[in-house]
Write a protein that holds these residues in place. Sequence first.
Motif, PDB file in Angstrom:
ATOM      1  N   ALA A  17       0.614  -1.437   0.073  1.00 48.71           N
ATOM      2  CA  ALA A  17       0.099  -0.343  -0.097  1.00 48.71           C
ATOM      3  C   ALA A  17       0.953   1.499   0.111  1.00 48.71           C
ATOM      4  O   ALA A  17       0.706   1.958  -0.680  1.00 48.71           O
ATOM      5  CB  ALA A  17      -0.859  -0.154   1.276  1.00 48.71           C
ATOM      6  N   ASN A  18       1.902   1.049   0.683  1.00 47.36           N
ATOM      7  CA  ASN A  18       2.822   2.379   0.804  1.00 47.36           C
ATOM      8  C   ASN A  18       3.231   2.436  -0.040  1.00 47.36           C
ATOM      9  O   ASN A  18       3.663   3.674  -0.688  1.00 47.36           O
ATOM     10  CB  ASN A  18       3.982   2.078   1.716  1.00 47.36           C
ATOM     11  N   SER A  19       3.992   1.777  -0.749  1.00 48.32           N
ATOM     12  CA  SER A  19       4.499   2.038  -2.122  1.00 48.32           C
ATOM     13  C   SER A  19       3.602   2.235  -3.410  1.00 48.32           C
ATOM     14  O   SER A  19       4.175   2.611  -4.942  1.00 48.32           O
ATOM     15  CB  SER A  19       6.009   0.726  -2.675  1.00 48.32           C
ATOM     16  N   LEU A  20       2.339   2.210  -2.909  1.00 50.20           N
ATOM     17  CA  LEU A  20       1.301   1.989  -4.733  1.00 50.20           C
ATOM     18  C   LEU A  20       0.519   3.263  -4.286  1.00 50.20           C
ATOM     19  O   LEU A  20       0.219   4.069  -5.456  1.00 50.20           O
ATOM     20  CB  LEU A  20       0.333   0.480  -4.455  1.00 50.20           C
ATOM     21  N   ALA A  21       0.712   3.502  -3.279  1.00 48.75           N
ATOM     22  CA  ALA A  21       0.012   4.960  -2.934  1.00 48.75           C
ATOM     23  C   ALA A  21       0.276   5.954  -2.388  1.00 48.75           C
ATOM     24  O   ALA A  21       1.386   6.304  -1.918  1.00 48.75           O
ATOM     25  CB  ALA A  21      -1.130   4.299  -1.539  1.00 48.75           C
ATOM     26  N   ASN A  22       0.519   6.898  -3.572  1.00 46.35           N
ATOM     27  CA  ASN A  22       1.532   8.012  -2.952  1.00 46.35           C
ATOM     28  C   ASN A  22      -0.076   9.320  -1.192  1.00 46.35           C
ATOM     29  O   ASN A  22      -1.030   9.229  -1.365  1.00 46.35           O
ATOM     30  CB  ASN A  22       1.230   9.281  -3.137  1.00 46.35           C
ATOM     31  N   PRO A  23       1.026   8.632   0.019  1.00 51.53           N
ATOM     32  CA  PRO A  23       0.977   9.167   1.019  1.00 51.53           C
ATOM     33  C   PRO A  23       0.506   9.973   1.402  1.00 51.53           C
ATOM     34  O   PRO A  23      -1.477  10.697   2.203  1.00 51.53           O
ATOM     35  CB  PRO A  23       2.185   8.903   2.047  1.00 51.53           C
ATOM     36  N   ALA A  24       0.641  11.560   0.372  1.00 58.19           N
ATOM     37  CA  ALA A  24       0.350  12.728   0.680  1.00 58.19           C
ATOM     38  C   ALA A  24      -1.322  12.398  -0.502  1.00 58.19           C
ATOM     39  O   ALA A  24      -1.822  13.425   0.237  1.00 58.19           O
ATOM     40  CB  ALA A  24       1.105  13.587  -0.439  1.00 58.19           C
ATOM     41  N   ARG A  25      -1.180  11.711  -1.768  1.00 62.92           N
ATOM     42  CA  ARG A  25      -2.365  12.279  -1.801  1.00 62.92           C
ATOM     43  C   ARG A  25      -3.846  11.712  -0.808  1.00 62.92           C
ATOM     44  O   ARG A  25      -4.631  12.000  -0.941  1.00 62.92           O
ATOM     45  CB  ARG A  25      -2.407  11.804  -3.595  1.00 62.92           C
ATOM     46  N   LEU A  26      -3.025  10.724  -0.091  1.00 64.14           N
ATOM     47  CA  LEU A  26      -4.042   9.638   0.715  1.00 64.14           C
ATOM     48  C   LEU A  26      -4.918  10.512   1.382  1.00 64.14           C
ATOM     49  O   LEU A  26      -5.902  11.137   1.893  1.00 64.14           O
ATOM     50  CB  LEU A  26      -3.996   8.710   1.110  1.00 64.14           C
ATOM     51  N   LEU A  27      -3.538  12.303   2.621  1.00 65.02           N
ATOM     52  CA  LEU A  27      -3.779  12.867   3.407  1.00 65.02           C
ATOM     53  C   LEU A  27      -4.967  13.021   2.766  1.00 65.02           C
ATOM     54  O   LEU A  27      -6.522  14.233   3.684  1.00 65.02           O
ATOM     55  CB  LEU A  27      -2.851  13.328   3.872  1.00 65.02           C
ATOM     56  N   LYS A  28      -5.076  14.248   1.599  1.00 66.76           N
ATOM     57  CA  LYS A  28      -5.136  15.401   0.835  1.00 66.76           C
ATOM     58  C   LYS A  28      -7.242  14.610   0.610  1.00 66.76           C
ATOM     59  O   LYS A  28      -8.030  15.982   0.555  1.00 66.76           O
ATOM     60  CB  LYS A  28      -4.903  15.261  -0.767  1.00 66.76           C
ATOM     61  N   SER A  29      -7.182  13.367   0.961  1.00 70.22           N
ATOM     62  CA  SER A  29      -8.962  13.560   1.184  1.00 70.22           C
ATOM     63  C   SER A  29      -9.420  13.355   2.113  1.00 70.22           C
ATOM     64  O   SER A  29     -10.529  12.500   2.618  1.00 70.22           O
ATOM     65  CB  SER A  29      -9.144  11.788   0.372  1.00 70.22           C
ATOM     66  N   LEU A  30      -8.137  14.079   2.939  1.00 74.88           N
ATOM     67  CA  LEU A  30      -9.020  13.553   5.008  1.00 74.88           C
ATOM     68  C   LEU A  30      -9.830  15.389   4.609  1.00 74.88           C
ATOM     69  O   LEU A  30     -10.483  16.431   3.681  1.00 74.88           O
ATOM     70  CB  LEU A  30      -7.889  13.908   5.581  1.00 74.88           C
ATOM     71  N   PRO A  31     -10.548  14.891   5.678  1.00 76.19           N
ATOM     72  CA  PRO A  31     -11.465  16.123   6.151  1.00 76.19           C
ATOM     73  C   PRO A  31     -11.497  16.937   6.115  1.00 76.19           C
ATOM     74  O   PRO A  31      -9.605  17.152   6.953  1.00 76.19           O
ATOM     75  CB  PRO A  31     -12.969  15.768   6.786  1.00 76.19           C
ATOM     76  N   GLY A  32     -11.754  18.021   5.591  1.00 80.84           N
ATOM     77  CA  GLY A  32     -11.358  19.278   6.153  1.00 80.84           C
ATOM     78  C   GLY A  32     -10.794  20.135   7.798  1.00 80.84           C
ATOM     79  O   GLY A  32      -9.896  20.606   8.034  1.00 80.84           O
ATOM     80  N   LEU A  62      -9.591  18.323   9.740  1.00 80.42           N
ATOM     81  CA  LEU A  62      -7.855  17.015   9.855  1.00 80.42           C
ATOM     82  C   LEU A  62      -6.773  17.333   9.335  1.00 80.42           C
ATOM     83  O   LEU A  62      -6.101  16.810   9.245  1.00 80.42           O
ATOM     84  CB  LEU A  62      -8.584  15.811   9.467  1.00 80.42           C
ATOM     85  N   TYR A  63      -7.556  19.450   7.944  1.00 79.52           N
ATOM     86  CA  TYR A  63      -7.064  19.466   7.459  1.00 79.52           C
ATOM     87  C   TYR A  63      -4.818  19.280   8.180  1.00 79.52           C
ATOM     88  O   TYR A  63      -3.955  18.824   7.933  1.00 79.52           O
ATOM     89  CB  TYR A  63      -7.236  20.280   6.348  1.00 79.52           C
ATOM     90  N   GLU A  64      -5.397  20.069   8.702  1.00 82.64           N
ATOM     91  CA  GLU A  64      -3.702  20.693   9.115  1.00 82.64           C
ATOM     92  C   GLU A  64      -2.741  19.593  10.396  1.00 82.64           C
ATOM     93  O   GLU A  64      -1.544  19.358  10.405  1.00 82.64           O
ATOM     94  CB  GLU A  64      -3.955  21.317  10.990  1.00 82.64           C
ATOM     95  N   MET A  65      -3.741  18.409  10.404  1.00 84.80           N
ATOM     96  CA  MET A  65      -2.953  16.572  11.083  1.00 84.80           C
ATOM     97  C   MET A  65      -2.304  16.153   9.671  1.00 84.80           C
ATOM     98  O   MET A  65      -1.180  16.235   9.746  1.00 84.80           O
ATOM     99  CB  MET A  65      -4.388  16.117  11.823  1.00 84.80           C
ATOM    100  N   GLY A  66      -3.648  16.375   8.866  1.00 92.14           N
ATOM    101  CA  GLY A  66      -2.596  16.098   7.481  1.00 92.14           C
ATOM    102  C   GLY A  66      -1.463  16.623   7.057  1.00 92.14           C
ATOM    103  O   GLY A  66      -0.423  15.823   7.030  1.00 92.14           O
ATOM    104  N   VAL A  67      -1.467  17.692   7.300  1.00 93.55           N
ATOM    105  CA  VAL A  67      -0.034  18.516   6.419  1.00 93.55           C
ATOM    106  C   VAL A  67       0.610  18.092   7.644  1.00 93.55           C
ATOM    107  O   VAL A  67       2.009  17.608   6.965  1.00 93.55           O
ATOM    108  CB  VAL A  67      -0.421  20.054   6.549  1.00 93.55           C
ATOM    109  N   ALA A  68       0.558  18.002   9.102  1.00 93.33           N
ATOM    110  CA  ALA A  68       2.031  17.605  10.175  1.00 93.33           C
ATOM    111  C   ALA A  68       2.475  16.418   8.648  1.00 93.33           C
ATOM    112  O   ALA A  68       3.440  15.843   9.349  1.00 93.33           O
ATOM    113  CB  ALA A  68       1.575  17.601  11.314  1.00 93.33           C
ATOM    114  N   VAL A  69       1.413  15.283   9.075  1.00 92.42           N
ATOM    115  CA  VAL A  69       1.899  13.853   8.841  1.00 92.42           C
ATOM    116  C   VAL A  69       2.668  13.927   7.099  1.00 92.42           C
ATOM    117  O   VAL A  69       3.215  13.436   7.330  1.00 92.42           O
ATOM    118  CB  VAL A  69       1.232  13.287   8.570  1.00 92.42           C
TER     119      VAL A  69
END
Lengths: 570, 366
Positions: free
Chosen positions: B132-147, B149-156
């Motif tokens: 999963a890690n190598s197939l999916a861009n983790p940054a793009r997954l976090l972009k799908s987070l609800p607004g 939680l966005y700040e947490m997503g950016v931290a990750v």
Amino acid sequence: MIRFENVSVTYDGAAEPTVQGVDFEVPEGELVLLVGPSGVGKSTVLGAVSGLVPHFTGGTLRGRVTVAGRDTRTHKPRELADVVGTVGQDPLSHFVTDTVEDELAYGMESLGLAPDVMRRRVEETLDLLGLADLRDRSIATLSGGQQQRVAIGSVLTPHPRALVLDEPTSALDPAAAEEVLAVLQRLVHDLGTTVLLAEHRLERVVQYADQVVLLPSPGAAPVLGTPADVMAVSPVYPPVVDLGRLAGWSPLPLTVRDARRRAADLREQLGQRDCIALQGRGAVVDVRLPPRGRDQPRRTRSRQQTTPPELLGENPTPRRWFKRRRTPTQPTSPYAAEVKALAVTRGRVQALRHVDLAIPLGETVAVMGRNGAGKSTLLNTLVGLVKPSAGSVTLGGAVGLVPQEPRDLLYTDTVADECTAADTDASAAPGTCRALVSELLPDIPDDTHPRDLSEGQRLTLALAVVLTARPTLLLLDEPTRGLDYAAKARLLTLLRGLAAEGHSIVLATHDVELVAELAHRVVLLADGEVIADGPAADVVVASPSFAPQVAKILAPQKWLTVAEVREALA
Amino acid sequence: MAGAQLHPGAWWLWSLALGTAATRTTNPLLLTLLIATSAYVVATCRPDSPWARSYTAFVKLALAVLLIRLVFAVVLGSPIPGTHVIVALPELPLPHWAQGIRLGGKVTVETLLFALYDGLRLATLLICVGAANSLANPARLLKSLPGALYEMGVAVVVALTYAPHLIADVQRLRAARRLRGRPDTGIRGLLHIGLPVLEGALERSVALAAAMDARGYGRSADVPARVRRTTTALTLGGLLGVCAGTYGLLTAEGGTYGLPVLLAGLAAALAGLRLGGRRSLRTRYRPDRWDARAWLVAGSGAAVAALLALAATRDPAALHPGVVPLVAPTLPLWPAAAVLLGLLPAFISPAPQNPVPRHPALKEPS
């Protein structure tokens, strides 16, 4: 557009204000250049525009800074994001996302622009900055110039009215720097963007500026004026201005073109004085031959009086640090290093292919080429950090490398500890390194933390650490990055001294002016191959992007530096 | 190209489903088949990007886990009664308070085999996560987070992009140590490098924070106090409800109120998140769409998991081959065919994108 009203900034814990009496205005649509020696507070002034000083850095700001009518006292940096775009010194620490397209969109996303607007602006910006082919690329795989353009693009998409840049071209090769400056010029001319930028390498930017703000010394009030007026009094100036001052031209020329128009007399004057010297410099040195005597074409004018390598032992005024170095390893080979058919492959990429190179004792060789051409790889191979995948490297003695980031070499907390460690590492007599440091950096107390040194001092300390091991071949990777003209001049003197004492020096650098001052020979690399190898004057003059300003002004005569001209006229 | 990319959530669902399937069995043949399936899909579908190289790291980690499991079985023994002794290690006499712990002693084939099956299951799970890690861009997954939680997503995201920088820093500093003629390995070497690496990371973080601030990160819209209070109440109340509901479900007495309270809590928390999203002004640039291919990819994974779960109840003997007495594991036919369903993404997802030319580590730092 940007207005400073009697601003002074004092950082927490500092006794004196870092800058004071700053009072000027950047009118809309102008490109204003901020110049001054290291440590006068250029970055502080730039930071005050975006509100990062004092909101982010702490400290006290007196006076008032307004941008597009917004006071930075009442507006945090994030609330100024739609009017000011800021690009710091290191583009890599600016990027939040990992691909070019996402990075361009990031700022707009934060501002909450509508998706269709974002889409349109990303496409426009990709075209404006010539990034369309790179849109899907991972930012980490881009070259330095491309990264800098992406960084500029990423702050352009929200359509800021002012752009603030801190040393945008310092880390770039000449061609990439021109690329970035062309973009800035286009923004100013076509979009009416206001640009405020600080830069050490004035020879690259001064001709683009509408006005120059000079910070002459720490805490001194800035001087504002047209570039020609400010350059006439500035402690930092590019070679073209130096030549203009020498020749007494007024107003001072700022571009090679202006200077060339005035230089007809000077060329004639120089031509008469030195018509013999022009012959014989065109020959290309065959590097497989042993080093030649002093009359051979390898030498350029400014170094004719230096001691040739054959006279190594008889130098009449040896300084202490060189004496020590010579005794233990007296190499028998005439070369400090000999590279034959060298190839280096890393991953799927050929970093170097079939490189032949010989570095005679006592010669200073500059390795030039664009970012990613293989310069650092070549140095790393010479010092043994990188194993060649084919070919051989034969060394005539010890080798020392000062890496691009000199701080990497230093890991203790004080200068004294660093020296002790260096003595142990090199199994030199205790005190060797400290003696070197005292000679190179006279006023550094033992308990200074290496981090508190300036860029130039840190470089010199790293150099002393490397010299403790008494290398016959000294390698320097981008030594003038981040150095102002004064620090560069000190480094030049230092390296000239080392070369005169018989050290071979190899520099990997983008700094054409440094090469003009220092190098006997220039090796140009492109895509891991040597594309030119010959005397500095020949190689450098023949290349439009690597020619120093003086060479461009006085072509077809082969003068490289103002010092040479000054000497010839004297 | 962002439009042509598969939704990262689909890849995660697919990989986690394969992982779930792996937990249903200890049959080494099925587990190997699962690993092969994930490896084939990774090899055909992964993009040429830095995070895509993490697969090998996960495979190595899985191998290490397997080895550690085997070593523990050898050294500490296991409760599996075995008769085929391979080697008898000297047993360390332990004081009486350490009863039940054994050091050394007989090593039997049964013990080793049991440990191998068990370790292999864990290794398969890890490898699936690596896929999963190598197939999916983790940054793009976090972009799908609800607004909200966005700040947490950016931290990750920032943390994730820092890992490669850290590795580059370590390499650079190790090279610098070698330049000074010091060993670059060993504990001392590591300690010497560690401090400057952390220092550099800290400095870069501060620079990045400044850059993000100047680019408008954290701008927020004005939200009426009433809405703000409602958001807080909903989120906190919802979380409390979730806790209470979970407790209810897990205790014997709470069987009746557990589920409704849990559901109500979840609903309240989600409503709170949604309301909280109003504070954020952010818009999204070219968000990933959940399209038919995403359904197929996620579905193929889910099918594997479901079928193996079914097989585990129908035919536990084939999915959990015994070790006492020793028998050779057989490949159960229809569960194996079910695992092969997981290969579907290799045929429907786009081929690796245009080869990205240079290796980042090779780029001359400028």
